[in-house]
Design a protein around this motif. Structure first.
Motif, mmCIF file in Angstrom:
data_model
loop_
_atom_site.group_PDB
_atom_site.id
_atom_site.type_symbol
_atom_site.label_atom_id
_atom_site.label_comp_id
_atom_site.label_asym_id
_atom_site.label_seq_id
_atom_site.Cartn_x
_atom_site.Cartn_y
_atom_site.Cartn_z
ATOM 1 N N ASP A 526 0.836 -1.207 0.000
ATOM 2 C CA ASP A 526 0.000 0.000 0.000
ATOM 3 C C ASP A 526 0.871 1.258 0.000
ATOM 4 O O ASP A 526 0.559 2.249 -0.682
ATOM 5 C CB ASP A 526 -0.905 0.039 1.252
ATOM 6 N N THR A 527 1.957 1.230 0.762
ATOM 7 C CA THR A 527 2.844 2.402 0.874
ATOM 8 C C THR A 527 3.476 2.740 -0.473
ATOM 9 O O THR A 527 3.547 3.917 -0.864
ATOM 10 C CB THR A 527 3.954 2.141 1.920
ATOM 11 N N GLU A 528 3.941 1.714 -1.206
ATOM 12 C CA GLU A 528 4.556 1.954 -2.523
ATOM 13 C C GLU A 528 3.539 2.567 -3.484
ATOM 14 O O GLU A 528 3.848 3.497 -4.240
ATOM 15 C CB GLU A 528 5.087 0.638 -3.104
ATOM 16 N N ILE A 529 2.313 2.028 -3.455
ATOM 17 C CA ILE A 529 1.268 2.549 -4.345
ATOM 18 C C ILE A 529 0.943 4.001 -3.976
ATOM 19 O O ILE A 529 0.808 4.868 -4.854
ATOM 20 C CB ILE A 529 0.006 1.662 -4.280
ATOM 21 N N ALA A 530 0.847 4.275 -2.659
ATOM 22 C CA ALA A 530 0.531 5.637 -2.194
ATOM 23 C C ALA A 530 1.629 6.619 -2.612
ATOM 24 O O ALA A 530 1.337 7.733 -3.083
ATOM 25 C CB ALA A 530 0.362 5.646 -0.678
ATOM 26 N N ASP A 531 2.891 6.225 -2.443
ATOM 27 C CA ASP A 531 4.016 7.107 -2.815
ATOM 28 C C ASP A 531 3.971 7.443 -4.306
ATOM 29 O O ASP A 531 4.189 8.602 -4.704
ATOM 30 C CB ASP A 531 5.358 6.437 -2.472
ATOM 31 N N GLN A 532 3.691 6.440 -5.145
ATOM 32 C CA GLN A 532 3.622 6.669 -6.586
ATOM 33 C C GLN A 532 2.452 7.596 -6.929
ATOM 34 O O GLN A 532 2.594 8.510 -7.758
ATOM 35 C CB GLN A 532 3.458 5.333 -7.321
ATOM 36 N N ALA A 533 1.305 7.376 -6.278
ATOM 37 C CA ALA A 533 0.121 8.207 -6.552
ATOM 38 C C ALA A 533 0.382 9.661 -6.172
ATOM 39 O O ALA A 533 -0.017 10.590 -6.901
ATOM 40 C CB ALA A 533 -1.094 7.661 -5.790
ATOM 41 N N ILE A 534 1.065 9.882 -5.036
ATOM 42 C CA ILE A 534 1.367 11.261 -4.606
ATOM 43 C C ILE A 534 2.347 11.919 -5.582
ATOM 44 O O ILE A 534 2.211 13.105 -5.901
ATOM 45 C CB ILE A 534 1.904 11.264 -3.151
ATOM 46 N N LYS A 535 3.309 11.133 -6.098
ATOM 47 C CA LYS A 535 4.220 11.661 -7.133
ATOM 48 C C LYS A 535 3.444 12.124 -8.353
ATOM 49 O O LYS A 535 3.817 13.086 -9.034
ATOM 50 C CB LYS A 535 5.208 10.571 -7.574
ATOM 51 N N GLU A 536 2.339 11.422 -8.654
ATOM 52 C CA GLU A 536 1.535 11.744 -9.842
ATOM 53 C C GLU A 536 0.490 12.827 -9.564
ATOM 54 O O GLU A 536 -0.331 13.137 -10.421
ATOM 55 C CB GLU A 536 0.842 10.476 -10.351
ATOM 56 N N GLY A 537 0.518 13.395 -8.335
ATOM 57 C CA GLY A 537 -0.363 14.530 -8.055
ATOM 58 C C GLY A 537 -1.520 14.253 -7.117
ATOM 59 O O GLY A 537 -2.343 15.145 -6.884
ATOM 60 N N MET A 538 -1.593 13.044 -6.561
ATOM 61 C CA MET A 538 -2.686 12.756 -5.634
ATOM 62 C C MET A 538 -2.484 13.521 -4.328
ATOM 63 O O MET A 538 -1.391 13.555 -3.788
ATOM 64 C CB MET A 538 -2.766 11.253 -5.336
ATOM 65 N N HIS A 539 -3.555 14.149 -3.822
ATOM 66 C CA HIS A 539 -3.554 14.762 -2.496
ATOM 67 C C HIS A 539 -4.134 13.747 -1.513
ATOM 68 O O HIS A 539 -5.237 13.239 -1.734
ATOM 69 C CB HIS A 539 -4.427 16.021 -2.486
ATOM 70 N N SER A 540 -3.411 13.442 -0.430
ATOM 71 C CA SER A 540 -3.966 12.545 0.588
ATOM 72 C C SER A 540 -5.123 13.247 1.299
ATOM 73 O O SER A 540 -5.331 14.459 1.151
ATOM 74 C CB SER A 540 -2.886 12.186 1.609
ATOM 75 N N LEU A 541 -5.876 12.482 2.086
ATOM 76 C CA LEU A 541 -6.994 13.075 2.835
ATOM 77 C C LEU A 541 -6.492 14.183 3.756
ATOM 78 O O LEU A 541 -7.121 15.239 3.861
ATOM 79 C CB LEU A 541 -7.706 11.985 3.651
ATOM 80 N N ARG A 542 -5.353 13.959 4.430
ATOM 81 C CA ARG A 542 -4.805 14.993 5.320
ATOM 82 C C ARG A 542 -4.422 16.249 4.534
ATOM 83 O O ARG A 542 -4.712 17.374 4.953
ATOM 84 C CB ARG A 542 -3.599 14.416 6.091
ATOM 85 N N MET A 543 -3.798 16.066 3.361
ATOM 86 C CA MET A 543 -3.410 17.226 2.535
ATOM 87 C C MET A 543 -4.637 17.998 2.075
ATOM 88 O O MET A 543 -4.655 19.236 2.077
ATOM 89 C CB MET A 543 -2.586 16.749 1.336
ATOM 90 N N SER A 544 -5.703 17.277 1.701
ATOM 91 C CA SER A 544 -6.942 17.939 1.269
ATOM 92 C C SER A 544 -7.584 18.697 2.428
ATOM 93 O O SER A 544 -8.119 19.794 2.256
ATOM 94 C CB SER A 544 -7.937 16.910 0.725
ATOM 95 N N ALA A 545 -7.517 18.101 3.643
ATOM 96 C CA ALA A 545 -8.084 18.754 4.824
ATOM 97 C C ALA A 545 -7.311 20.021 5.175
ATOM 98 O O ALA A 545 -7.907 21.051 5.543
ATOM 99 C CB ALA A 545 -8.091 17.781 6.001
ATOM 100 N N VAL A 546 -5.975 19.962 5.051
ATOM 101 C CA VAL A 546 -5.150 21.146 5.351
ATOM 102 C C VAL A 546 -5.471 22.273 4.376
ATOM 103 O O VAL A 546 -5.485 23.456 4.749
ATOM 104 C CB VAL A 546 -3.644 20.775 5.320
ATOM 105 N N GLU A 547 -5.750 21.918 3.133
ATOM 106 C CA GLU A 547 -6.122 22.943 2.152
ATOM 107 C C GLU A 547 -7.412 23.648 2.571
ATOM 108 O O GLU A 547 -7.548 24.865 2.440
ATOM 109 C CB GLU A 547 -6.284 22.291 0.775
ATOM 110 N N LYS A 548 -8.362 22.897 3.100
ATOM 111 C CA LYS A 548 -9.612 23.512 3.575
ATOM 112 C C LYS A 548 -9.370 24.337 4.850
ATOM 113 O O LYS A 548 -10.055 25.332 5.091
ATOM 114 C CB LYS A 548 -10.676 22.440 3.810
ATOM 115 N N LEU A 549 -8.384 23.915 5.650
ATOM 116 C CA LEU A 549 -7.988 24.710 6.816
ATOM 117 C C LEU A 549 -7.442 26.058 6.365
ATOM 118 O O LEU A 549 -7.792 27.118 6.906
ATOM 119 C CB LEU A 549 -6.927 23.934 7.615
#
Length: 565
Positions: A526-549
């Motif tokens: 899961d970690t490898e897939i998540a790292d690749q997705a973030i490299k491709e521009g995915m915002h994690s739930l925490r990153m999306s929440a911080v943007e709303k903050l």
């Protein structure tokens, strides 16, 4: 007034003719107010803006009720039943003139009725219907509401207190008690108040020495006025009668539905009754079509994420998964997506447990596992019904998962939900269910995780300083927090002193790229897939929440409570 107001808005350049036609059609089809329809299609930002424009058109003032404190004695010059029926509230009185906030100042009959009832000259100001309803709930709290009804019941000796050792009232006693007008009115008020507060659920709970009522508003349970303990059996039985359940059966769980009409609209209640050691607990899920936001642009997506999601909605085949815990808004997102692609040239079929809302143009099937109508058997039948698009309420087992994946590979666009914590972990969840990794890699188009967050009340919002500990707890890149201005709601009448009003979604959108396909084929973590997705521009739930903050929509406590790093 709809067409007349619409023409004025078009002439003023506030909306165009296409938006006017769309709003009029939606108002007629869904039995919505024209103003509400304008907001739903995104032509106008809020009903307050519409009210202001109506006021300008009619040459009367517009008023933000949430900004002022009313005099309860002035308010009560208009009886509660009249205020609720005509959506009006008295604001102030000067000599023989009464200033009244009203949602439809064009209604001459209402003006005449108010003049007759109060004996005063009526000066209208316009306010949105929701704001008036909220003020009525605030200022008429003890007039004909739960408190008054409960007081009327306290001295009634008809029923004895049910103790933990008693068998409880007989069926004939209950049938007699639940016909009493005060008790009928009490149960009706519990339901009516919950709907007016925008609650999603009503909980009626029996304990050893008390009966408690709570409403779930914006995801949180709030306790209401306590009910007379001796009426617990009668209150529960009244709900069971309304839901056409067996009042004599108190040992087994029961499920039913109630259909009610309130303020001219029909609302379904899904009722669950569960026996507990001190009596039965009732939970009523409120299914209010008017409260359902079925528009992808209104759910809280980042622009980039919405674009990615909509690109995959245009796919001719494949599977799109939405993940998250119960209550995270997955069904709403799927309904919004289906309605966006619900055109006359496609056959859309859904299997749901249960069907919460009905939509024209979509063939909806209610799953009934007790008679063998499961998600898997429904899906098999769908494939013989020439479908283009299929939606499964949930993938619960390997059989359903494999049939869904194979349907996605044979020319169908399939939507479904999973219970996983984030988007990357859904890949291995499917494989744990027994779906081969090569099928997951080739069929999956996009996986999206989501959560719901409570928004700061805009009426009592104030700026606050973040402590070093709070910033450290966020555990995000420091660059994301540069020049951040944080806010919090201090509590007011508009938000019932909670500091929160309304909810918004946060999303983790992961399209399946060629690189991620490769990771799936070699069974990466899961970690490898998540790292690749973030490299491709995915915002994690925490990153999306911080943007709303950063945007001032949510406070830091909500970010930390709802998301994890």
């Amino acid at each position: 007034m709809s067409a007349e107001l619409g023409s004025v808005l078009v002439k003023a350049g506030k909306i165009d003719q296409e938006q006017l036609d769309k709003a009029l059609a939606l108002a007629k089809e869904s039995k919505l107010k024209f103003e509400t329809a304008l907001v739903k299609i995104g032509a106008i930002n809020s009903e307050e803006e519409v009210s202001k424009l109506v006021g300008q058109h009619l040459k009367i003032g517009a008023l933000r009720l949430g900004d002022i404190e009313l005099n309860p004695e002035i308010v009560k010059l208009i009886p509660l039943d009249i205020a609720r029926k005509f959506k009006v509230i008295a604001v102030s009185k000067l000599n023989k003139t009464l200033l009244v906030a009203i949602s439809d100042p064009n209604n001459i009959y209402v003006m005449d009725a108010l003049k007759f009832i109060t004996g005063l000259t009526i000066q209208p100001v316009i306010s949105p219907e929701k704001a008036i309803d909220k003020s009525i709930d605030t200022y008429y709290k003890d007039v004909g509401g739960l408190s008054e009804i409960v007081k009327g019941l306290e001295g009634d000796p008809d029923l004895e207190v049910v103790t933990g050792h008693d068998e409880g009232p007989s069926e004939s006693d209950l049938l007699s008690a639940i016909q009493d007008k005060p008790l009928v009115k009490l149960v009706d008020s519990i339901i009516g108040d919950a709907i007016r507060m925008g609650a999603s659920d009503i909980h009626i709970e029996c304990y050893e020495k008390r009966i408690r009522v709570r409403y779930r508003v914006d995801g949180d349970l709030q306790e209401m006025a306590p009910l007379p303990f001796k009426y617990r059996a009668a209150i529960i039985s009244r709900v069971k009668i309304m839901a056409e359940l067996d009042i004599s059966e108190r040992r087994l769980p029961q499920d039913g539905r109630i259909k009610i009409k309130i303020s001219g609209r029909t609302i379904d209640l899904r009722v669950s009754v569960l026996p507990t050691i001190f009596g039965e607990k009732v939970v009523m899920r409120i299914l209010d079509p008017q409260a359902l936001k079925i528009d992808l642009t209104k759910l809280g997506f980042r622009k980039e994420d919405l674009k990615r999601f909509e690109e995959k909605l245009a796919s001719p085949f494949g599977i799109i998964l939405v993940t998250g815990p119960t209550g995270s808004g997955k069904t709403t997102t799927l309904y919004s997506a289906l309605l966006q692609i619900n055109t006359v040239d496609v056959n859309i079929m859904t299997a749901e447990d249960p069907v919460e809302f009905n939509f024209e143009g979509i063939n909806q099937v209610a799953v009934k596992s007790n008679i063998g109508l499961t998600f898997a058997s429904s899906l098999r039948s769908f494939l013989r019904q020439d479908p283009d698009i299929i939606m499964l309420g949930e993938i619960r087992d390997g059989e359903t998962a494999e049939i869904a994946i194979r349907a996605a590979l044979t020319g169908h666009l399939v939507f479904s939900t999973l219970h996983t914590n984030d988007a990357p972990s859904s890949i291995n969840r499917l494989m744990d269910m027994g779906v081969p990794n090569y099928l997951v890699a080739s069929a999956t188009k996009l996986i999206m995780a989501q959560r719901m967050m409570r928004k700061i009340c805009q009426n009592c919002k104030e700026e606050v300083n973040l402590t070093p500990e709070q910033v450290e707890n966020l555990k995000v890149d420091e660059n994301l927090l540069k020049n951040i201005r944080a806010f919090k709601g201090k509590g007011c009448n508009d938000c019932n002193e909670t500091g929160k009003s309304g909810r918004t979604g946060i999303f983790e959108v992961m399209p399946i790229s060629h690189a991620i396909e490769g990771l799936i084929l070699r069974k990466a973590s899961d970690t490898e897939i998540a790292d690749q997705a973030i490299k491709e521009g995915m915002h994690s739930l925490r990153m999306s929440a911080v943007e709303k903050l950063k945007n001032g929509e949510v406070d830091i406590d909500e970010v930390i409570a709802v998301t994890s790093t």
